[in-house]
Design a protein around this motif. Structure first.
Motif, PDB file in Angstrom:
ATOM      1  N   MET A 645       0.740  -0.968   0.148  1.00 56.88           N
ATOM      2  CA  MET A 645       0.081  -0.356   0.402  1.00 56.88           C
ATOM      3  C   MET A 645       0.835   1.249   0.283  1.00 56.88           C
ATOM      4  N   GLN A 646       1.995   1.216   0.650  1.00 60.65           N
ATOM      5  CA  GLN A 646       2.462   2.091   0.851  1.00 60.65           C
ATOM      6  C   GLN A 646       3.794   2.685  -0.436  1.00 60.65           C
ATOM      7  N   GLY A 647       4.248   1.355  -0.679  1.00 60.88           N
ATOM      8  CA  GLY A 647       5.096   1.411  -2.095  1.00 60.88           C
ATOM      9  C   GLY A 647       4.160   2.420  -3.588  1.00 60.88           C
ATOM     10  N   GLY A 648       3.128   1.382  -4.082  1.00 63.29           N
ATOM     11  CA  GLY A 648       2.504   1.965  -4.414  1.00 63.29           C
ATOM     12  C   GLY A 648       2.129   2.967  -4.936  1.00 63.29           C
ATOM     13  N   SER A 649       1.585   3.807  -2.925  1.00 67.57           N
ATOM     14  CA  SER A 649       1.283   5.256  -2.767  1.00 67.57           C
ATOM     15  C   SER A 649       2.007   6.283  -3.296  1.00 67.57           C
ATOM     16  N   VAL A 650       3.390   5.952  -3.100  1.00 67.63           N
ATOM     17  CA  VAL A 650       4.331   6.966  -3.563  1.00 67.63           C
ATOM     18  C   VAL A 650       5.063   6.940  -5.047  1.00 67.63           C
ATOM     19  N   GLN A 651       5.146   5.198  -5.828  1.00 68.63           N
ATOM     20  CA  GLN A 651       4.388   5.054  -7.196  1.00 68.63           C
ATOM     21  C   GLN A 651       3.899   6.392  -7.998  1.00 68.63           C
ATOM     22  N   GLY A 652       2.634   6.292  -7.073  1.00 70.54           N
ATOM     23  CA  GLY A 652       1.928   6.846  -7.616  1.00 70.54           C
ATOM     24  C   GLY A 652       2.269   8.631  -7.633  1.00 70.54           C
ATOM     25  N   ILE A 653       2.518   9.064  -6.563  1.00 72.32           N
ATOM     26  CA  ILE A 653       3.316  10.266  -5.905  1.00 72.32           C
ATOM     27  C   ILE A 653       3.830  10.390  -6.570  1.00 72.32           C
ATOM     28  N   GLY A 654       4.982   9.422  -7.230  1.00 70.68           N
ATOM     29  CA  GLY A 654       5.752  10.333  -8.465  1.00 70.68           C
ATOM     30  C   GLY A 654       4.979  10.520  -9.628  1.00 70.68           C
ATOM     31  N   TRP A 655       4.700   9.887 -10.068  1.00 71.04           N
ATOM     32  CA  TRP A 655       3.909   9.876 -11.722  1.00 71.04           C
ATOM     33  C   TRP A 655       3.228  11.833 -10.725  1.00 71.04           C
ATOM     34  N   ALA A 656       2.121  11.557 -10.469  1.00 73.10           N
ATOM     35  CA  ALA A 656       1.172  12.592  -9.792  1.00 73.10           C
ATOM     36  C   ALA A 656       2.183  14.009  -9.655  1.00 73.10           C
ATOM     37  N   LEU A 657       3.407  13.970  -9.445  1.00 75.03           N
ATOM     38  CA  LEU A 657       4.161  14.958  -8.475  1.00 75.03           C
ATOM     39  C   LEU A 657       5.589  15.211  -9.596  1.00 75.03           C
ATOM     40  N   ASN A 658       6.095  14.385 -10.250  1.00 76.37           N
ATOM     41  CA  ASN A 658       7.555  14.759 -10.365  1.00 76.37           C
ATOM     42  C   ASN A 658       7.650  13.866 -12.226  1.00 76.37           C
ATOM     43  N   GLU A 659       7.702  12.822 -12.291  1.00 73.54           N
ATOM     44  CA  GLU A 659       7.922  12.140 -12.982  1.00 73.54           C
ATOM     45  C   GLU A 659       6.978  11.885 -14.511  1.00 73.54           C
ATOM     46  N   GLU A 660       7.988  12.049 -15.131  1.00 79.49           N
ATOM     47  CA  GLU A 660       7.313  12.086 -16.653  1.00 79.49           C
ATOM     48  C   GLU A 660       8.944  12.045 -18.069  1.00 79.49           C
ATOM     49  N   TYR A 661       8.521  11.362 -18.788  1.00 79.82           N
ATOM     50  CA  TYR A 661       9.266  10.946 -20.439  1.00 79.82           C
ATOM     51  C   TYR A 661       9.410  12.520 -20.940  1.00 79.82           C
ATOM     52  N   ILE A 662      10.410  12.934 -20.908  1.00 81.82           N
ATOM     53  CA  ILE A 662      10.086  14.162 -21.519  1.00 81.82           C
ATOM     54  C   ILE A 662      10.977  14.254 -23.166  1.00 81.82           C
ATOM     55  N   ILE A 679      12.481  10.169  -9.106  1.00 79.52           N
ATOM     56  CA  ILE A 679      11.039   9.732  -8.539  1.00 79.52           C
ATOM     57  C   ILE A 679      11.976   9.709  -7.366  1.00 79.52           C
ATOM     58  N   PRO A 680      10.873   9.653  -6.298  1.00 76.67           N
ATOM     59  CA  PRO A 680      10.688  10.458  -5.139  1.00 76.67           C
ATOM     60  C   PRO A 680      11.546   9.781  -3.792  1.00 76.67           C
ATOM     61  N   VAL A 681      12.291  10.654  -3.572  1.00 78.60           N
ATOM     62  CA  VAL A 681      13.091  10.055  -2.544  1.00 78.60           C
ATOM     63  C   VAL A 681      12.655  10.755  -1.131  1.00 78.60           C
ATOM     64  N   ALA A 682      13.934   9.796  -0.306  1.00 75.46           N
ATOM     65  CA  ALA A 682      13.346   9.977   1.525  1.00 75.46           C
ATOM     66  C   ALA A 682      12.959  11.556   1.852  1.00 75.46           C
ATOM     67  N   SER A 683      13.507  12.159   1.271  1.00 73.79           N
ATOM     68  CA  SER A 683      12.541  13.655   1.885  1.00 73.79           C
ATOM     69  C   SER A 683      11.565  14.068   1.745  1.00 73.79           C
ATOM     70  N   ASP A 684      11.745  13.684  -0.177  1.00 69.49           N
ATOM     71  CA  ASP A 684      10.075  14.491  -0.352  1.00 69.49           C
ATOM     72  C   ASP A 684       9.050  14.205   0.476  1.00 69.49           C
ATOM     73  N   LEU A 685       9.240  12.726   0.850  1.00 65.76           N
ATOM     74  CA  LEU A 685       7.619  12.528   1.982  1.00 65.76           C
ATOM     75  C   LEU A 685       7.490  12.391   3.406  1.00 65.76           C
ATOM     76  N   PRO A 686       6.186  12.529   3.825  1.00 63.71           N
ATOM     77  CA  PRO A 686       6.116  12.063   5.286  1.00 63.71           C
ATOM     78  C   PRO A 686       5.447  10.338   5.168  1.00 63.71           C
ATOM     79  N   MET A 687       5.441  10.463   6.592  1.00 59.77           N
ATOM     80  CA  MET A 687       5.103   8.878   6.479  1.00 59.77           C
ATOM     81  C   MET A 687       3.345   8.648   5.792  1.00 59.77           C
ATOM     82  N   ILE A 688       3.789   7.238   5.435  1.00 60.37           N
ATOM     83  CA  ILE A 688       2.209   6.717   4.736  1.00 60.37           C
ATOM     84  C   ILE A 688       1.494   5.865   5.413  1.00 60.37           C
ATOM     85  N   ASP A 689       0.512   6.323   5.820  1.00 59.34           N
ATOM     86  CA  ASP A 689      -0.311   4.874   6.708  1.00 59.34           C
ATOM     87  C   ASP A 689      -0.917   4.670   6.113  1.00 59.34           C
TER      88      ASP A 689
END
Lengths: 749, 81, 164
Positions: A645-662, A679-689
Motif C-alpha cells: 500500500m505504501q510503495g504503490g502510493s509513493v509510485q503514484g505520488i511520483g507520477w503525480a508530482l514529478n515523473e515524466e518522459y520528456i 522518482i520520489p526520494v526519502a526527503s520528499d515524503l512523510p510517513m504513509i499511513d
C-alpha cells in the motif's frame, strides 16, 4: 497503522502475524543473488548497439570490422533469428529487443556483440557500420491520430476502428450501458475536461540482467531477473523454435519489477550470442537503456464528462480514452476503459478507448496497467463537481459507490465488494476532519483494480524429519516466500520455522503465470493450502495404517492426526513429525501438490486521502499527510500488505508530482537517467499511513484478496485534487511539477 | 439459450444489440457458438476473451458451467500487470 | 593497456588487485573481488545502490575509480555483520519489513550506518535527508525510516550515550 477486521469464523495462528522473512538475512547481508550477480566460467559479456533516432529504415549493417577485433566472439542482428510469423506476439517481442527493418524509437537496438570483456564488446559496437535512412516520426497522441500522420507500422489495424483516424489508431473498444443523453439532461451541472498524463517508468532499481548458455544441440540454460521465468521460457522457446523442456530458466532474486519485468528485452539476444559463440553470455542493461528501451507505461489523453444533480447524485458519465504505448499493439487501453468508472453505480455510462502507435518505447505493464490514467481523469472531474455544489467529496462518493448488485460500468454485476466500507473507514478516520492551514488542500480519490488468478502449481513435500518444503514457481518480489510459508504452516498446523518455500526453475514444476495481477498471495496461496490439504489426507492415511483403523476414521487437527470420535478408538494423536519419521516404513515419502488456473481473485478498491501544501512562490507541492485505505481480504503478513500500500502510493505520488518522459522536437528522450527523471526520494515524503480492511474474499480459503496494484491508482487524482483545492486552480495535466504549477499560479494572478 | 452481454464496440459487428443469444452449457460452447453465429465477432474471440458469469470473472476455463439464467458478460481476455 | 596494481583493505582484509584505468571501484568489487552485495543501479551516482564507505566517507562506488583507492579502507555490506551476528540496522530492517525486493537494501544499510556513526540521535527529517541519495522504489521509505530510527534507539541503549 490500523487494521479493521470484521469478525470472521476462522481463527488463525500464523496467518496475520508478522514473522521475519525467510530470505531476509541473505538480503541484508548482500548474499542474495540478483540478475547481475551470477558469473560463469569462460563467460562473455554481451552488449547492444542502439540507434538514437525515433524512426529510421535500416539499409545495411556491416559487422565485418567488428568481427576482426580480437576478443569478439559473436555478433547478432535480427537476421540471425529464425523467421517466425510476424503476427506472432513473440516475434513482436523479438522485434522490440532487436530491430527488424526499421528503428521504431530512440534507443531501439540493431546489433549485439559478445566479447571476452565489456570494454572489448563496447569497442566492437563502435566498429559496426549501420546505414539508415531517417523517416518522419510521431511522438504525441494528438499528432499520431491525425489523418496524414507518419505511420509507425502498417497492417496493424483491427477491424473495428471508426473512420476519421490515421493508421496509427489500431485498437478500439467501448463499454457501458444506459441512456447518456437522458442522464446528462437530468443533471444540474455537467463538467467536461480533457486530461493528460505522461509516460512514466516502473523505475525498478535493478536493471535487466541475464546469463545465457545455449549449445548447438538446442539445449539452453538461462538465468535472469524476471517476474515470470515460465513466461520467459515460453517467449524464448517460441523465438528459437525450441522444445519447452530444453530451455531451463531459473529466476534470480528480482530487484523490483512492478510489471516492467513481465516480458523480455535481452534474454533472446543473450541466448543467440551464446549459441553463436559457444560461450555463456552475460548481459546487463545500463540505466539509460532501461529508460530508453524497456517499458514505460502508456501516456494518455482522456476526455471525461460527468453530470451530477445538486444532491451529489451522478446522472451520467462518459470518457474517451486515448493511450499511446509505442510501436506495437497492447491491451492497456481496454483496461483503462473498463476501470474508469468501476467505482460508481451508474445508470448511464460509456467509455471508449483507442490505442495509438507512436515512435516511442514499447509500453510494458505498470502496476494496475491502464487504470491510473483513466481514473485520474474521472476522479478529478467528480471532485470538481463536488466543489461546484459544495458537497463533501467523501459523501458524494459514498452516495454513488458501486456495491453488491451494481451493474458495473464494464458489464458484470458486482457481488460483495468492499468499496463502501473502505470509503466509510476514510470518512471516520481522524485524518479526514483534521484542520488544514493556508495554502493546503485535501484530496481524495477512489481506485480500482481487477486482480488476477491464473496458472499456478505448488508441490509440498513432507521431509522425513517432519519439516516441510514448499515448491512454487513465482519469483518473490516483495516477501511472498513468507506469506506462502505462513499459509502452509497454518494449514498443516505446524510451526513456521518447520517450513521452507523455494522458487523452482522451469524444469522442476508445471507452468506458473507471471508474478503480476496481484496474483501471487491469492493464487500461490490457494494452491499451497490445497497442496497442504492433499498432504494432510496422506498423513491421515498413514496414521490410519499405524492405528489399524479405516482411513476415514482419522481427522487432522492442529498439526496432529486424531481418531475421528470414540468409535475410531482412543489412540494418542500423532504429530506430523511422528508420521513423517516413519513414512519410509509406511509407504514412502509424503507430499501434496495442486495445479490450477485460478479464477475468483475478486476486484479490489482503495481510497486515498492526502494533504498537500503548495508554495505559491515556487509552485512546489509538499505532501503533509497521506493515508491509504484498502481491503486486503485477509492480510497474511500485514507488514508486507502495508508495504504494498505504501510503495504503490509513493509510485503514484511520483507520477503525480514529478515523473515524466520528456521528448525533444527531434523525437529523442531527454531524461533517461535518475537525475532528470526524478522518482520520489526519502526527503520528499512523510510517513504513509496504511489502514488495512479485511473483508474476506469468498474465492480464497483464507479470504485473501490481491493487494499489489490498486495502491498506485488513487494518488494521481488525490494529489491533483489536493493541489487544485490548495491553489484554487483546476489542474488537468500531470506531473504537477513546480514549473507547471507556478505557471498556472502566475497566469491566474 | 444463453444471453451474453457484449461490450459496446462489438455491437456493430454482431447485429447491433447489446446482447447475443447462443446455445451452450459451458464457457467453451458459448464462445464457440458466438464465433459460429456471429462471424463478425470471430476476430475478437480469436484475439482472446474472458467471461464473467454471475459476477465472477473466468479468464479462460472452458468447462465453467453456464446456466440459461446466468448473467453472462463477454470481456476482453484478462491479463495482469 | 597496462593494468594498475592496487593495494586496499576491504572489510578489514588486506587485498590487492589489478585494474584498467577506467574501471570503477564498483566494477572491481563486483567483478574481481566477488563482492556482489554492492549493487549497480545506474552507474551515474543517482541511486545509491552501490554505496560503500571509503576511508570513513560514504561514497557511490560507481563514481570512484578503482585506481584511486590504493591504500584505502573500504567497508561494504559483506562486512557489516560480525561473524554471524547481524548489525542492529540489519536486524531492524528485517523486523520492520523495511525491504521488499531488497536490491537497494545493501546501499541503504551502508548509508544508514554511516549516518549513525556521525549522528547517534537523528530526527526523522535528518534520516530522510541523509538517505535522499538512496533510491528505493518498493517501500515508499516509510518502513526504512522507522527501521533506522529504531536502530538508532537500540544502539543508544546498547552502547550508551557515547558510542561511535
Amino acid at each position: 497503522m490500523d487494521q479493521i477486521t470484521p469478525k470472521t469464523t476462522k481463527e488463525f495462528k500464523i496467518v496475520g502475524t508478522r514473522p521475519l522473512r525467510p530470505d531476509g538475512i541473505d538480503k541484508v547481508t548482500g548474499k542474495a543473488m540478483y540478475g547481475a550477480d551470477l558469473y560463469a566460467p569462460n563467460m562473455l559479456y554481451g552488449c547492444l548497439l542502439r540507434i538514437n533516432e525515433p524512426h529510421a529504415f535500416i539499409e545495411s549493417i556491416d559487422t565485418s570490422n567488428a568481427e576482426q577485433l580480437s576478443g569478439v566472439k559473436s555478433i547478432v542482428t535480427f537476421k540471425d533469428f529464425i523467421k517466425i510469423n510476424p503476427d506472432n506476439k513473440n516475434n513482436q517481442i523479438l522485434e522490440n529487443c532487436i530491430a527488424n527493418e526499421k528503428v521504431l524509437y530512440d534507443g531501439h537496438a540493431v546489433a549485439a556483440v559478445a566479447a571476452v570483456d565489456l570494454s572489448t564488446a563496447k569497442k566492437a559496437l563502435k566498429l559496426v557500420k549501420i546505414k539508415y535512412k531517417k523517416l518522419p516520426f510521431v511522438i504525441t497522441i494528438e499528432d499520431a491520430m491525425k489523418i496524414g500522420a507518419p505511420v509507425v507500422a502498417i497492417g496493424k489495424k483491427n477491424e473495428n476502428i471508426p473512420d476519421g483516424y490515421s493508421d496509427n489508431v489500431i485498437q478500439y473498444c467501448s463499454f457501458g450501458h444506459g441512456n447518456l443523453e437522458e442522464g446528462f439532461k437530468a443533471a444540474h451541472k455537467v463538467i467536461k475536461r480533457t486530461f493528460k498524463t505522461p509516460s512514466v517508468h516502473q523505475g525498478y532499481i535493478e536493471p535487466h540482467a541475464c546469463l545465457a548458455s545455449m549449445s548447438n544441440d538446442g539445449k539452453a540454460d538461462l538465468w535472469c531477473c524476471t517476474q515470470g521465468h515460465f513466461n520467459v521460457r515460453s517467449i524464448c522457446s517460441s523465438i528459437f523454435k525450441m522444445d519447452n523442456s530444453q530451455l531451463k530458466v531459473t529466476a534470480s532474486e528480482i530487484g523490483g519489477g512492478f510489471g516492467g519485468k513481465t516480458t523480455v528485452f535481452i534474454e533472446p539476444i543473450a541466448l543467440a550470442l551464446s549459441q553463436k559463440s559457444g560461450h555463456p553470455v552475460k548481459m546487463v542493461m545500463s540505466r539509460e537503456d532501461v529508460f530508453k528501451a524497456t517499458g514505460p507505461t502508456v501516456s494518455s489523453l482522456v476526455d471525461v464528462e460527468v453530470g451530477m444533480k445538486k444532491t451529489g447524485k451522478i446522472t451520467a458519465a462518459r470518457a474517451i480514452i486515448r493511450y499511446e504505448g509505442g510501436a506495437f499493439p497492447n491491451e492497456t487501453y481496454e483496461l483503462g476503459a473498463q476501470s474508469a468508472f468501476a467505482a460508481y453505480d451508474l445508470d448511464a455510462v460509456k467509455t471508449e478507448a483507442f490505442n495509438v502507435l507512436t515512435n516511442r518505447p514499447t509500453q510494458a505493464a505498470y502496476r494496475a496497467p491502464g487504470a491510473p490514467q483513466s481514473i485520474y481523469a474521472v476522479e478529478s472531474v467528480i471532485d470538481e463537481l463536488c466543489q461546484f455544489f459544495n458537497q463533501d467529496p467523501l459523501y458524494v462518493r459514498i452516495l454513488n459507490a458501486a456495491k453488491k448488485g451494481t451493474k458495473s460500468s464494464y458489464g458484470p454485476t458486482f457481488d460483495d465488494i468492499g468499496l463502501k466500507a473502505t470509503l466509510e473507514a476514510a470518512k471516520n478516520h481522524p485524518h479526514y476532519t483534521s484542520p488544514l492551514k493556508e495554502n493546503q488542500g485535501r484530496g481524495i480519490s477512489c481506485g480500482f483494480w481487477f486482480n488476477f488468478g491464473g496458472n499456478t502449481c505448488v508441490s509440498l513435500n513432507i521431509n522425513f524429519d517432519g519439516t516441510v518444503g514448499v515448491v512454487e514457481g513465482n519469483p518473490d518480489i516483495g516477501g511472498s516466500r513468507s506469506s506462502i510459508s505462513q499459509m502452509a504452516a497454518e494449514e498443516l498446523g505446524i510451526s513456521l520455522d518447520k517450513v521452507k518455500t523455494v522458487i523452482a526453475d522451469t524444469n522442476s514444476l508445471g507452468h506458473n503465470d507471471v508474478t503480476d495481477g496481484s496474483r501471487v498471495t491469492f493464487s500461490v496461496g490457494l494452491a499451497t493450502i490445497k497442496a497442504a490439504k492433499a498432504a494432510k489426507k496422506e498423513l491421515c492415511k498413514r496414521a490410519s495404517k499405524l492405528w489399524g483403523i479405516d482411513e476415514d476414521a482419522v481427522i487432522w487437527k492442529d498439526g496432529y492426526a486424531h481418531p475421528a470420535g470414540a468409535n475410531a478408538g482412543n489412540q494418542e494423536p500423532l504429530s506430523l513429525e511422528d508420521i513423517a519419521k516413519v513414512s519410509s516404513q509406511t509407504g514412502g515419502p509424503i507430499a501434496g501438490h495442486y495445479e490450477v488456473n485460478a479464477d475468483g481473485a475478486g476486484v479490489s478498491f482503495g481510497v486515498h486521502l492526502v494533504d498537500i501544501e503548495t508554495d505559491m512562490e515556487t509552485g512546489h507541492s509538499k505532501i503533509i499527510r497521506y493515508t491509504v485505505f484498502q481491503d486486503a481480504g485477509k492480510a497474511i503478513h500485514p507488514s508486507y500488505v502495508e508495504g504494498q500500500m505504501q510503495g504503490g502510493s509513493v509510485q503514484g505520488i511520483g507520477w503525480a508530482l514529478n515523473e515524466e518522459y520528456i521528448y525533444s522536437s527531434d523525437g529523442k528522450l531527454q531524461n533517461p537517467g535518475f537525475l532528470d527523471y526524478r522518482i520520489p526520494v526519502a526527503s520528499d515524503l512523510p510517513m504513509i499511513d496504511p489502514v488495512i480492511l479485511e473483508i474476506p474474499n469468498p474465492g480464497h480459503p483464507y479470504g485473501v484478496r490481491g493487494v499489489g496494484e490498486t495502491s498506485i491508482v488513487p494518488p494521481l487524482a488525490a494529489i491533483n485534487n489536493a493541489v487544485s483545492r490548495a491553489t484554487g486552480i483546476r489542474f488537468t495535466e500531470l506531473p504537477l511539477s513546480p514549473p507547471r504549477v507556478l505557471k498556472a499560479i502566475l497566469n491566474k494572478q | 439459450m444463453v444471453k451474453v452481454k457484449i461490450w459496446g464496440s462489438l455491437k456493430n459487428l454482431a447485429d447491433g444489440s447489446d446482447y447475443v443469444s447462443v446455445t451452450g452449457s459451458n464457457f467453451k460452447e458459448v464462445i464457440d457458438n458466438i464465433s459460429l453465429k456471429y462471424p463478425g465477432l470471430k476476430p475478437q474471440i480469436t484475439r482472446g476473451v474472458s467471461l464473467a458469469v454471475d459476477g465472477k470473472i473466468y479468464k479462460e476455463s472452458w468447462f465453467t458451467p453456464i446456466n440459461e439464467d446466468s448473467e453472462v458478460v463477454l470481456m476482453p481476455y484478462m491479463q495482469g500487470g | 593497456m597496462k593494468k594498475l596494481h592496487v593495494n586496499v583493505s576491504v572489510n578489514n582484509n588486506d587485498l590487492e588487485f589489478l585494474c584498467n584505468p577506467e574501471d570503477t571501484l564498483l566494477d572491481v568489487l563486483r567483478n574481481d573481488l566477488n563482492l556482489t552485495g554492492t549493487k549497480e543501479g545506474c552507474s551515474t551516482g543517482d541511486c545509491g545502490a552501490c554505496s560503500v564507505i571509503l576511508d570513513k566517507k560514504l561514497v557511490c562506488s560507481c563514481l570512484v575509480l578503482a585506481a584511486e583507492v590504493d591504500g584505502s579502507d573500504i567497508d561494504t555490506i559483506e562486512g557489516m555483520a560480525e561473524e554471524n551476528k547481524l548489525h542492529v540496522l540489519q536486524e531492524k530492517f528485517l523486523e520492520h519489513a523495511a525491504l521488499q525486493c531488497g536490491i537497494c537494501t545493501p546501499g541503504i544499510l551502508i548509508a544508514a550506518k554511516s549516518l549513525l556513526e556521525k549522528n547517534q540521535n537523528p530526527t526523522e527529517k535528518e534520516v530522510r535527508y541523509w538517505l535522499a541519495g538512496n533510491l528505493c522504489r518498493c517501500t515508499g521509505y516509510d518502513k526504512i525510516i522507522r527501521a533506522v530510527l529504531d536502530a538508532a534507539r537500540e544502539m543508544r541503549k546498547d552502547y550508551g550515550p557515547n558510542y561511535s
